[in-house]
Enzyme design. Structure first.
Site, PDB file in Angstrom:
ATOM      1  N   ASN A   9      50.884 -74.291 -61.880  1.00 14.33           N
ATOM      2  CA  ASN A   9      51.346 -73.540 -63.220  1.00 14.33           C
ATOM      3  C   ASN A   9      50.483 -74.523 -64.303  1.00 14.33           C
ATOM      4  O   ASN A   9      51.078 -75.311 -64.654  1.00 14.33           O
ATOM      5  CB  ASN A   9      52.889 -73.392 -63.087  1.00 14.33           C
ATOM      6  CG  ASN A   9      53.229 -72.926 -64.439  1.00 14.33           C
ATOM      7  OD1 ASN A   9      52.377 -72.377 -65.278  1.00 14.33           O
ATOM      8  ND2 ASN A   9      54.533 -72.755 -64.628  1.00 14.33           N
ATOM      9  N   LYS A  11      50.561 -73.629 -67.262  1.00 18.09           N
ATOM     10  CA  LYS A  11      51.348 -73.052 -68.586  1.00 18.09           C
ATOM     11  C   LYS A  11      50.483 -73.104 -69.629  1.00 18.09           C
ATOM     12  O   LYS A  11      49.297 -72.385 -69.504  1.00 18.09           O
ATOM     13  CB  LYS A  11      52.417 -74.534 -68.777  1.00 18.09           C
ATOM     14  CG  LYS A  11      53.228 -74.655 -67.728  1.00 18.09           C
ATOM     15  CD  LYS A  11      54.625 -75.470 -67.831  1.00 18.09           C
ATOM     16  CE  LYS A  11      55.199 -75.973 -66.760  1.00 18.09           C
ATOM     17  NZ  LYS A  11      56.391 -76.872 -66.796  1.00 18.09           N
ATOM     18  N   HIS A  96      60.484 -68.022 -64.940  1.00 14.89           N
ATOM     19  CA  HIS A  96      60.523 -69.446 -65.162  1.00 14.89           C
ATOM     20  C   HIS A  96      61.378 -69.889 -66.333  1.00 14.89           C
ATOM     21  O   HIS A  96      61.789 -69.063 -67.172  1.00 14.89           O
ATOM     22  CB  HIS A  96      58.823 -69.623 -65.788  1.00 14.89           C
ATOM     23  CG  HIS A  96      58.704 -71.419 -65.619  1.00 14.89           C
ATOM     24  ND1 HIS A  96      59.223 -72.211 -66.370  1.00 14.89           N
ATOM     25  CD2 HIS A  96      58.128 -71.966 -64.661  1.00 14.89           C
ATOM     26  CE1 HIS A  96      58.864 -73.441 -66.287  1.00 14.89           C
ATOM     27  NE2 HIS A  96      58.144 -73.325 -65.257  1.00 14.89           N
ATOM     28  N   GLU A  98      61.340 -71.934 -68.612  1.00 14.36           N
ATOM     29  CA  GLU A  98      61.005 -72.073 -70.072  1.00 14.36           C
ATOM     30  C   GLU A  98      60.881 -70.605 -70.748  1.00 14.36           C
ATOM     31  O   GLU A  98      61.570 -70.415 -71.642  1.00 14.36           O
ATOM     32  CB  GLU A  98      59.297 -72.527 -70.137  1.00 14.36           C
ATOM     33  CG  GLU A  98      59.391 -74.049 -69.776  1.00 14.36           C
ATOM     34  CD  GLU A  98      58.231 -74.551 -69.070  1.00 14.36           C
ATOM     35  OE1 GLU A  98      57.381 -73.897 -69.109  1.00 14.36           O
ATOM     36  OE2 GLU A  98      58.314 -75.792 -68.761  1.00 14.36           O
ATOM     37  N   GLU A 168      63.547 -74.664 -59.382  1.00 17.92           N
ATOM     38  CA  GLU A 168      62.905 -75.418 -60.262  1.00 17.92           C
ATOM     39  C   GLU A 168      64.081 -75.983 -61.167  1.00 17.92           C
ATOM     40  O   GLU A 168      64.432 -75.457 -62.165  1.00 17.92           O
ATOM     41  CB  GLU A 168      61.965 -74.968 -61.181  1.00 17.92           C
ATOM     42  CG  GLU A 168      60.860 -74.370 -60.561  1.00 17.92           C
ATOM     43  CD  GLU A 168      59.395 -74.497 -61.362  1.00 17.92           C
ATOM     44  OE1 GLU A 168      58.547 -75.147 -61.209  1.00 17.92           O
ATOM     45  OE2 GLU A 168      59.577 -73.702 -62.299  1.00 17.92           O
ATOM     46  N   GLY A 174      59.219 -81.406 -66.239  1.00 17.72           N
ATOM     47  CA  GLY A 174      58.223 -82.251 -67.370  1.00 17.72           C
ATOM     48  C   GLY A 174      58.895 -83.418 -67.660  1.00 17.72           C
ATOM     49  O   GLY A 174      58.794 -84.115 -68.623  1.00 17.72           O
ATOM     50  N   SER A 214      58.401 -81.857 -61.772  1.00 20.89           N
ATOM     51  CA  SER A 214      57.848 -83.344 -61.799  1.00 20.89           C
ATOM     52  C   SER A 214      57.272 -83.661 -60.271  1.00 20.89           C
ATOM     53  O   SER A 214      57.401 -84.788 -59.814  1.00 20.89           O
ATOM     54  CB  SER A 214      58.936 -84.528 -62.317  1.00 20.89           C
ATOM     55  OG  SER A 214      59.496 -84.130 -63.475  1.00 20.89           O
TER      56      SER A 214
HETATM   57  P1  13P Z   1      56.064 -80.176 -63.996  1.00 23.53           P
HETATM   58  O1  13P Z   1      55.503 -80.289 -62.750  1.00 23.53           O
HETATM   59  O2  13P Z   1      55.240 -80.579 -65.133  1.00 23.53           O
HETATM   60  O3  13P Z   1      57.725 -80.954 -64.226  1.00 23.53           O
HETATM   61  O4  13P Z   1      56.469 -78.630 -64.269  1.00 23.53           O
HETATM   62  C1  13P Z   1      56.972 -77.842 -63.135  1.00 23.53           C
HETATM   63  C2  13P Z   1      57.111 -76.429 -63.453  1.00 23.53           C
HETATM   64  O5  13P Z   1      57.753 -76.020 -64.458  1.00 23.53           O
HETATM   65  C3  13P Z   1      56.198 -75.607 -62.641  1.00 23.53           C
HETATM   66  O6  13P Z   1      56.431 -74.180 -62.785  1.00 23.53           O
END
Ligand code: 13P
Length: 267
Positions: A9, A11, A96, A98, A168, A174, A214
Protein backbone atom coordinates in the site's frame (compact mmCIF):
# COMPACT_ATOMS: atom_id res chain seq x y z
CA UNK A 1 -1.29 -21.80 -6.61
CA UNK A 2 -1.11 -18.81 -4.26
CA UNK A 3 -0.84 -19.84 -0.63
CA UNK A 4 -0.59 -16.33 0.70
CA UNK A 5 -0.82 -12.69 -0.27
CA UNK A 6 1.55 -9.75 0.07
CA UNK A 7 0.17 -6.29 -0.74
CA UNK A 8 2.08 -3.02 -0.98
CA UNK A 9 0.00 0.00 0.00
CA UNK A 10 1.91 2.99 -1.28
CA UNK A 11 -0.56 5.43 0.35
CA UNK A 12 -0.05 9.05 -0.85
CA UNK A 13 3.47 8.56 -2.15
CA UNK A 14 4.95 8.81 -5.59
CA UNK A 15 4.85 10.61 -8.90
CA UNK A 16 4.16 8.59 -12.02
CA UNK A 17 7.88 8.24 -12.67
CA UNK A 18 8.57 7.06 -9.13
CA UNK A 19 5.67 4.62 -9.31
CA UNK A 20 6.91 3.26 -12.63
CA UNK A 21 10.42 2.73 -11.25
CA UNK A 22 9.15 1.11 -8.06
CA UNK A 23 6.81 -1.20 -9.96
CA UNK A 24 9.59 -2.15 -12.37
CA UNK A 25 11.82 -2.94 -9.41
CA UNK A 26 9.15 -5.17 -7.86
CA UNK A 27 8.53 -6.84 -11.19
CA UNK A 28 12.23 -7.53 -11.67
CA UNK A 29 12.60 -9.10 -8.24
CA UNK A 30 9.31 -10.96 -7.83
CA UNK A 31 7.80 -11.06 -11.35
CA UNK A 32 8.07 -14.73 -12.10
CA UNK A 33 9.41 -16.03 -8.82
CA UNK A 34 7.82 -16.84 -5.48
CA UNK A 35 4.71 -18.10 -7.20
CA UNK A 36 3.22 -19.30 -3.94
CA UNK A 37 2.62 -15.65 -3.12
CA UNK A 38 -0.06 -13.46 -4.68
CA UNK A 39 1.59 -10.02 -5.05
CA UNK A 40 -0.53 -6.87 -5.31
CA UNK A 41 0.50 -3.20 -5.50
CA UNK A 42 -1.77 -0.32 -4.48
CA UNK A 43 -0.49 2.99 -5.93
CA UNK A 44 -2.23 6.35 -5.57
CA UNK A 45 -4.93 6.98 -8.21
CA UNK A 46 -2.69 9.21 -10.33
CA UNK A 47 -0.04 6.50 -10.61
CA UNK A 48 -2.35 3.57 -11.41
CA UNK A 49 -1.76 3.84 -15.15
CA UNK A 50 2.03 4.16 -14.85
CA UNK A 51 2.07 1.18 -12.50
CA UNK A 52 -0.22 -0.84 -14.75
CA UNK A 53 2.10 -0.30 -17.71
CA UNK A 54 5.14 -1.25 -15.67
CA UNK A 55 3.42 -4.46 -14.55
CA UNK A 56 1.76 -5.36 -17.87
CA UNK A 57 2.18 -9.03 -18.70
CA UNK A 58 3.44 -9.89 -15.20
CA UNK A 59 1.53 -11.73 -12.52
CA UNK A 60 1.68 -8.77 -10.11
CA UNK A 61 -1.81 -7.36 -9.70
CA UNK A 62 -3.14 -3.86 -9.09
CA UNK A 63 -5.28 -2.47 -6.28
CA UNK A 64 -6.75 0.96 -5.66
CA UNK A 65 -6.65 2.43 -2.16
CA UNK A 66 -10.24 3.67 -2.02
CA UNK A 67 -13.44 4.04 -4.03
CA UNK A 68 -16.86 5.65 -3.89
CA UNK A 69 -19.97 3.49 -3.66
CA UNK A 70 -21.92 5.21 -6.44
CA UNK A 71 -21.30 4.05 -10.01
CA UNK A 72 -21.15 7.65 -11.33
CA UNK A 73 -22.61 11.07 -10.67
CA UNK A 74 -21.98 14.47 -9.14
CA UNK A 75 -19.44 13.41 -6.49
CA UNK A 76 -16.52 15.76 -6.99
CA UNK A 77 -13.20 14.18 -6.14
CA UNK A 78 -14.48 10.63 -5.93
CA UNK A 79 -13.67 7.57 -8.05
CA UNK A 80 -16.10 4.73 -8.82
CA UNK A 81 -15.50 0.98 -8.82
CA UNK A 82 -16.13 0.66 -12.55
CA UNK A 83 -13.51 3.32 -13.23
CA UNK A 84 -10.98 1.37 -11.21
CA UNK A 85 -11.76 -1.81 -13.13
CA UNK A 86 -11.39 0.14 -16.34
CA UNK A 87 -8.01 1.45 -15.14
CA UNK A 88 -6.78 -2.11 -14.64
CA UNK A 89 -7.35 -2.73 -10.94
CA UNK A 90 -8.38 -6.19 -9.78
CA UNK A 91 -8.58 -5.24 -6.09
CA UNK A 92 -9.48 -2.28 -3.89
CA UNK A 93 -8.67 -1.50 -0.26
CA UNK A 94 -11.72 -0.51 1.80
CA UNK A 95 -11.96 0.75 5.37
CA UNK A 96 -8.30 1.53 5.93
CA UNK A 97 -7.95 3.11 9.38
CA UNK A 98 -6.52 6.27 7.83
CA UNK A 99 -9.76 6.67 5.90
CA UNK A 100 -11.85 5.93 8.96
CA UNK A 101 -9.91 8.21 11.31
CA UNK A 102 -8.78 11.07 9.09
CA UNK A 103 -11.68 11.21 6.65
CA UNK A 104 -14.56 10.19 8.86
CA UNK A 105 -15.53 6.96 7.10
CA UNK A 106 -18.06 5.00 9.09
CA UNK A 107 -18.57 1.24 8.99
CA UNK A 108 -21.74 1.95 7.01
CA UNK A 109 -19.71 3.79 4.37
CA UNK A 110 -17.22 0.93 4.33
CA UNK A 111 -20.09 -1.52 3.82
CA UNK A 112 -21.40 0.47 0.86
CA UNK A 113 -17.93 0.62 -0.66
CA UNK A 114 -17.44 -3.09 -0.21
CA UNK A 115 -20.78 -3.83 -1.88
CA UNK A 116 -19.95 -1.47 -4.76
CA UNK A 117 -16.58 -3.17 -5.25
CA UNK A 118 -18.20 -6.61 -5.38
CA UNK A 119 -20.85 -5.36 -7.77
CA UNK A 120 -18.10 -4.22 -10.16
CA UNK A 121 -16.11 -7.46 -9.75
CA UNK A 122 -13.34 -5.70 -7.86
CA UNK A 123 -11.97 -7.83 -5.04
CA UNK A 124 -12.21 -5.92 -1.76
CA UNK A 125 -9.47 -5.93 0.87
CA UNK A 126 -11.36 -5.01 4.02
CA UNK A 127 -9.21 -3.40 6.75
CA UNK A 128 -10.18 -3.63 10.40
CA UNK A 129 -8.24 -2.82 13.56
CA UNK A 130 -8.44 -1.30 17.01
CA UNK A 131 -6.85 1.87 18.38
CA UNK A 132 -4.48 1.74 21.34
CA UNK A 133 -7.21 3.12 23.61
CA UNK A 134 -9.61 0.39 22.52
CA UNK A 135 -6.97 -2.26 23.16
CA UNK A 136 -6.17 -0.83 26.59
CA UNK A 137 -9.85 -0.80 27.49
CA UNK A 138 -10.11 -4.47 26.50
CA UNK A 139 -12.34 -3.56 23.56
CA UNK A 140 -10.29 -5.07 20.74
CA UNK A 141 -12.77 -7.83 19.89
CA UNK A 142 -15.71 -5.47 20.24
CA UNK A 143 -14.14 -3.05 17.74
CA UNK A 144 -13.30 -5.80 15.26
CA UNK A 145 -16.82 -7.16 15.60
CA UNK A 146 -18.44 -3.78 14.91
CA UNK A 147 -16.19 -3.09 11.93
CA UNK A 148 -16.70 -6.54 10.47
CA UNK A 149 -20.45 -6.65 10.85
CA UNK A 150 -20.83 -3.06 9.60
CA UNK A 151 -18.85 -3.81 6.47
CA UNK A 152 -20.29 -7.24 5.75
CA UNK A 153 -23.91 -6.41 6.39
CA UNK A 154 -25.89 -7.68 3.44
CA UNK A 155 -22.88 -9.26 1.76
CA UNK A 156 -24.01 -12.59 0.29
CA UNK A 157 -22.09 -15.77 1.00
CA UNK A 158 -21.24 -16.08 -2.67
CA UNK A 159 -19.21 -12.88 -2.47
CA UNK A 160 -16.71 -14.17 0.01
CA UNK A 161 -14.82 -15.87 -2.76
CA UNK A 162 -13.29 -12.52 -3.58
CA UNK A 163 -12.99 -11.11 -0.06
CA UNK A 164 -9.73 -10.52 1.80
CA UNK A 165 -9.61 -9.21 5.38
CA UNK A 166 -6.64 -7.28 6.76
CA UNK A 167 -6.11 -6.91 10.49
CA UNK A 168 -4.29 -3.61 10.97
CA UNK A 169 -4.08 -2.45 14.58
CA UNK A 170 -4.04 1.36 14.35
CA UNK A 171 -1.28 1.65 16.96
CA UNK A 172 1.04 -0.52 14.86
CA UNK A 173 0.66 1.42 11.61
CA UNK A 174 3.66 3.57 10.73
CA UNK A 175 5.09 3.34 14.22
CA UNK A 176 7.85 0.80 13.66
CA UNK A 177 6.15 -1.27 16.35
CA UNK A 178 4.42 -4.33 14.95
CA UNK A 179 1.93 -6.30 17.01
CA UNK A 180 3.39 -9.20 18.98
CA UNK A 181 2.78 -12.67 17.54
CA UNK A 182 0.42 -13.52 20.42
CA UNK A 183 -1.66 -10.39 19.74
CA UNK A 184 -1.79 -11.18 16.03
CA UNK A 185 -2.74 -14.81 16.71
CA UNK A 186 -5.52 -13.72 19.04
CA UNK A 187 -6.99 -11.16 16.61
CA UNK A 188 -6.71 -13.41 13.55
CA UNK A 189 -8.19 -16.38 15.42
CA UNK A 190 -11.03 -14.19 16.59
CA UNK A 191 -11.65 -12.85 13.07
CA UNK A 192 -11.63 -16.38 11.63
CA UNK A 193 -14.22 -17.49 14.18
CA UNK A 194 -16.35 -14.40 13.53
CA UNK A 195 -16.23 -15.08 9.78
CA UNK A 196 -17.12 -18.72 10.46
CA UNK A 197 -20.19 -17.65 12.47
CA UNK A 198 -21.26 -15.48 9.59
CA UNK A 199 -20.43 -17.64 6.58
CA UNK A 200 -19.82 -21.13 7.95
CA UNK A 201 -16.49 -22.67 8.90
CA UNK A 202 -15.60 -24.07 5.49
CA UNK A 203 -16.20 -20.77 3.71
CA UNK A 204 -14.42 -18.77 6.40
CA UNK A 205 -11.29 -20.82 5.86
CA UNK A 206 -11.20 -19.59 2.26
CA UNK A 207 -10.94 -15.94 3.27
CA UNK A 208 -7.33 -14.74 3.51
CA UNK A 209 -6.66 -12.77 6.69
CA UNK A 210 -3.61 -10.52 6.33
CA UNK A 211 -1.71 -8.66 9.02
CA UNK A 212 -0.66 -5.00 8.55
CA UNK A 213 1.26 -2.58 10.74
CA UNK A 214 5.03 -1.93 10.58
CA UNK A 215 5.80 -5.09 8.62
CA UNK A 216 9.40 -5.15 7.37
CA UNK A 217 11.90 -7.73 6.10
CA UNK A 218 13.17 -8.30 9.65
CA UNK A 219 9.86 -9.16 11.28
CA UNK A 220 8.13 -10.82 8.31
CA UNK A 221 9.23 -14.36 9.18
CA UNK A 222 8.04 -14.03 12.76
CA UNK A 223 4.64 -12.84 11.50
CA UNK A 224 4.41 -15.47 8.76
CA UNK A 225 4.69 -18.20 11.36
CA UNK A 226 1.68 -16.96 13.34
CA UNK A 227 -1.40 -19.16 13.05
CA UNK A 228 -4.10 -17.78 10.73
CA UNK A 229 -1.78 -15.22 9.10
CA UNK A 230 -2.26 -15.62 5.35
CA UNK A 231 -0.05 -12.74 4.27
CA UNK A 232 0.65 -9.08 4.96
CA UNK A 233 -0.42 -5.58 3.97
CA UNK A 234 2.74 -3.48 3.86
CA UNK A 235 2.94 0.33 4.01
CA UNK A 236 6.33 2.01 4.46
CA UNK A 237 8.46 -1.01 3.56
CA UNK A 238 6.63 -1.38 0.23
CA UNK A 239 8.11 1.92 -0.98
CA UNK A 240 11.47 0.21 -1.41
CA UNK A 241 11.37 -2.58 -3.98
CA UNK A 242 14.12 -4.56 -2.29
CA UNK A 243 12.43 -4.48 1.12
CA UNK A 244 9.11 -5.39 -0.43
CA UNK A 245 10.62 -8.24 -2.43
CA UNK A 246 12.38 -9.50 0.69
CA UNK A 247 9.00 -9.72 2.44
CA UNK A 248 7.49 -11.58 -0.53
CA UNK A 249 10.42 -13.98 -0.39
CA UNK A 250 9.85 -14.65 3.31
CA UNK A 251 6.21 -15.52 2.63
CA UNK A 252 7.21 -17.85 -0.18
CA UNK A 253 9.45 -19.87 2.11
CA UNK A 254 7.61 -19.72 5.40
CA UNK A 255 4.43 -21.71 5.05
CA UNK A 256 1.72 -19.94 6.99
CA UNK A 257 -0.24 -22.48 8.95
CA UNK A 258 -3.75 -21.61 7.83
CA UNK A 259 -3.10 -21.22 4.15
CA UNK A 260 -3.67 -24.67 2.79
CA UNK A 261 -7.33 -23.91 2.36
CA UNK A 262 -6.82 -20.63 0.61
CA UNK A 263 -8.46 -20.46 -2.80
CA UNK A 264 -6.34 -20.58 -5.91
CA UNK A 265 -5.90 -17.22 -7.51
CA UNK A 266 -2.70 -17.68 -9.45
CA UNK A 267 -2.64 -20.42 -12.00
P1 13P B 1 3.08 0.55 7.69
O1 13P B 1 3.59 -0.75 7.11
O2 13P B 1 3.81 1.75 7.18
O3 13P B 1 2.98 0.49 9.17
O4 13P B 1 1.57 0.75 7.14
C1 13P B 1 0.69 -0.32 7.25
C2 13P B 1 -0.54 0.01 6.51
O5 13P B 1 -1.29 0.89 6.88
C3 13P B 1 -0.82 -0.76 5.28
O6 13P B 1 -2.11 -0.54 4.81
Amino acid sequence: MARCTVIGNWKMHGTQTQARDLARGVRRLVGNRFRAVEVILAPPFTAIEATRRALAGSRVRLAAQNLHWQPSGAFTGEVAAGMLRDAGCSHVIVGHSERRRLFGETSRDVGRKLAAALEASLEPILCVGETLDERRRGDTHRTLSAQLSGALKGVPKSAIESLTVAYEPVWAIGTGRHAAPAQVADAHGWLRRALARRFGAASAREIPILYGGSVNPDNAAELARVAEVDGVLVGGASLDHQSFAAIVKVFSTEIPTATFNIRTTDT
